[in-house]
Design a protein around this motif. Structure first.
Motif, PDB file in Angstrom:
ATOM      1  N   ASP A  79       0.884  -1.171   0.000  1.00 16.80           N
ATOM      2  CA  ASP A  79       0.000   0.000   0.000  1.00 16.80           C
ATOM      3  C   ASP A  79       0.915   1.212   0.000  1.00 16.80           C
ATOM      4  O   ASP A  79       1.698   1.398   0.931  1.00 16.80           O
ATOM      5  N   GLY A 238      -5.329  -0.728   7.390  1.00 18.30           N
ATOM      6  CA  GLY A 238      -4.425  -1.292   8.407  1.00 18.30           C
ATOM      7  C   GLY A 238      -4.924  -0.919   9.786  1.00 18.30           C
ATOM      8  O   GLY A 238      -6.126  -0.830  10.002  1.00 18.30           O
ATOM      9  N   LEU A 240      -4.109  -2.370  12.951  1.00 16.79           N
ATOM     10  CA  LEU A 240      -4.048  -3.274  14.099  1.00 16.79           C
ATOM     11  C   LEU A 240      -2.866  -2.878  14.987  1.00 16.79           C
ATOM     12  O   LEU A 240      -1.746  -2.717  14.514  1.00 16.79           O
ATOM     13  N   GLU A 275      -4.001  -3.692   4.799  1.00 15.14           N
ATOM     14  CA  GLU A 275      -2.849  -2.790   4.675  1.00 15.14           C
ATOM     15  C   GLU A 275      -2.117  -2.662   6.006  1.00 15.14           C
ATOM     16  O   GLU A 275      -1.978  -1.561   6.546  1.00 15.14           O
ATOM     17  N   TYR A 375       7.357   3.535  11.709  1.00 14.83           N
ATOM     18  CA  TYR A 375       7.252   4.977  11.957  1.00 14.83           C
ATOM     19  C   TYR A 375       8.459   5.489  12.748  1.00 14.83           C
ATOM     20  O   TYR A 375       8.338   6.363  13.593  1.00 14.83           O
TER      21      TYR A 375
HETATM   22  C1  LIG Z   1      -0.848   4.381   7.656  1.00 20.77           C
HETATM   23  C2  LIG Z   1      -1.808   3.604   6.861  1.00 20.77           C
HETATM   24  C3  LIG Z   1      -1.877   2.209   6.982  1.00 20.77           C
HETATM   25  C4  LIG Z   1      -1.059   1.429   7.974  1.00 20.77           C
HETATM   26  O1  LIG Z   1      -1.443   1.642   9.297  1.00 20.77           O
HETATM   27  P1  LIG Z   1      -0.838   0.737  10.465  1.00 20.77           P
HETATM   28  O2  LIG Z   1      -1.430   1.289  11.689  1.00 20.77           O
HETATM   29  O3  LIG Z   1       0.647   0.918  10.407  1.00 20.77           O
HETATM   30  O4  LIG Z   1      -1.228  -0.655  10.197  1.00 20.77           O
HETATM   31  C5  LIG Z   1      -2.731   1.529   6.142  1.00 20.77           C
HETATM   32  N1  LIG Z   1      -3.504   2.182   5.241  1.00 20.77           N
HETATM   33  C6  LIG Z   1      -3.464   3.530   5.106  1.00 20.77           C
HETATM   34  C7  LIG Z   1      -4.334   4.170   4.084  1.00 20.77           C
HETATM   35  C8  LIG Z   1      -2.619   4.284   5.905  1.00 20.77           C
HETATM   36  O5  LIG Z   1      -2.613   5.614   5.779  1.00 20.77           O
END
Ligand SMILES: *Cc1c(COP(=O)(O)O)cnc(C)c1O
Length: 422
Positions: A79, A238, A240, A275, A375
């Motif tokens: 993603d 995403g 989790l 994602e 991050y």
């Molecule tokens: C940041 C983001 C993720 C990932 O989030 P996590 O908390 O790291 O799993 C997935 N999709 C989108 C659109 C995001 O902006």
């Protein structure tokens, strides 16, 4: 099992002593574990192996191409949220048909790059973006596959700054406008509607908001199909959460999350897209740093370390908790000391933790900051003209530098004094 553990009194990453990396590469440095990345991907992917599903790793969590290549080898997709991330994913060997493109501000240049590559789907977040994509694709003689990212107005996420699924957030098409948006998409010649998409936030430690979102979006899928849209995929995003070592409630295991998602979507007849970012990379990396000074303040002790908020922004940005340990295992007679662990940057916010109980440490001791694989490096900056710190990937008994430390000279090379000042 985690792959950062004490062995013969010294913290290792898999089979490599962190002290060796500190000596050979210097500190501060990010250290990632291949075995942990692989295990996290497999645990997640395995919980969906009996249903049609694509795991598209969220590149922004940790975008190093070596990390992406490690995941690509296992069959992982990506993603991406920018043309730069798309280039990384392709370079790392992730096939274009496993790449989804998210983000509220895709530019025509980025759209062209993605259309040229032939990505699976654009997660479109607004009508103006849809119209620009239609025009861009039409000019290229291509058809763009799209899913609308919808905003389900659900509260989720470990912190206000990482909540994305509420009506007030900038993300996604407003819930009341979704059906109109899909109708518009269906009328555009260079657009093909293939799915729906949501992403409600990050570091979510509870199944309830996911459940509420899936129920809401499932209803939408049914209504969209009734209006003639061919909805093939449902991207749940995403978010989790992972354990950070504090005493907050443990987030649900991926298997429990997986069972819940499968249960709720079984009869929907869609391919699920996930994602995950933090869940894959967060606990697969540490930030290894060295104590510069142990300083006694008026009413507290400071550990001033060589890592700072420009290297790991999470504590300053989200008040995030990170577990910390010395690289050298404390002896049985160790003294507990309360420290504020801080970096050298001229900002009070450059504080990793306050009043943390740690074994007494002194200058040149090595400190590990855990759960820094997501991050961390990807949010780093060169504030205070501190060069980006290197990244190292461990694989069993060996390691390799996967991003070099630039020199100050490298940084200054990109800047110019204009002619009128020369
Ligand atoms: C940041 C983001 C993720 C990932 O989030 P996590 O908390 O790291 O799993 C997935 N999709 C989108 C659109 C995001 O902006």
């Amino acid at each position: 099992m985690r792959h950062f553990d004490f062995n013969a009194g010294e913290m290792h990453a898999e089979g490599v002593p962190l002290r060796q990396i500190a000596e050979e590469v210097g500190t501060p440095v990010y250290v990632y574990s291949t075995a942990t990345l692989e295990r996290h991907y497999k645990v997640f992917a395995d919980s969906f192996k009996d249903v049609p599903a694509l795991v598209a790793y969220s590149v922004k969590a940790n975008s190093n191409i070596a990390v992406l290549a490690t995941l690509a080898k296992l069959g992982c997709g990506a993603d991406v949220v920018s043309g730069g991330e798309l280039s990384r994913a392709l370079m790392a060997g992730i096939p274009a048909d496993k790449i989804v493109f998210s983000g509220v501000g895709k530019t025509p240049d980025e759209m062209r790059l993605a259309l040229d590559a032939g990505i699976r789907v654009f997660n479109v977040e607004s009508r103006p973006e849809l119209e620009t994509l239609n025009q861009t694709a039409a000019d290229m003689g291509k058809i763009a596959n799209i899913a609308f990212r919808v905003n389900p107005n659900v509260t989720a996420g470990g912190h206000d700054k990482i909540s994305t699924g509420k009506a007030e957030n900038k993300f996604g098409v407003a819930w009341k406008d979704t059906e109109k948006a899909f109708a518009l998409a269906a009328s555009l010649p260079a657009i093909k509607v293939v799915g729906v998409d949501v992403h409600i936030g990050s570091q979510i430690d509870d199944l309830a908001p996911f459940k509420a979102t899936i129920q809401k979006v499932s209803g939408l899928v049914t209504r969209l199909r009734a209006s003639g849209h061919d909805i093939q995929s449902f991207d749940i995003g995403g978010g989790l959460g992972i354990p950070y070592g504090d005493n907050r409630k443990a987030p649900p295991l991926p298997s429990v999350y997986g069972a819940m998602v499968k249960d709720l979507t079984r009869d929907l007849g869609v391919e699920m897209i996930f994602e995950p970012g933090r869940m894959i990379a967060g606990n697969a990396g540490v930030l290894l740093s060295k104590v510069i000074y142990a300083k006694e303040g008026a009413d507290r002790n400071f550990l001033i370390i060589d890592a700072a908020m420009n290297d790991l922004l999470r504590p300053a940005l989200y008040d995030a908790y990170h577990d910390m340990e010395p690289v050298k295992a404390p002896g049985s007679d160790f003294e507990e000391t309360l420290y504020d662990v801080v970096g050298p940057i001229c900002e009070t916010g450059d504080t990793f933790t306050k009043n943390r109980s740690l074994p007494a440490m002194k200058a040149d001791d090595l400190l590990v900051i855990h759960s820094a694989g997501a991050y961390g490096a990807s949010q780093a900056s060169q504030y205070n003209t501190r060069p980006l710190i290197p990244e190292v990937l461990v694989n069993g008994d060996e390691y390799q530098i996967i991003r070099e430390r630039p020199t100050v000279e490298d940084i200054l090379k990109t800047e110019k004094i204009p002619h009128w000042l020369r």
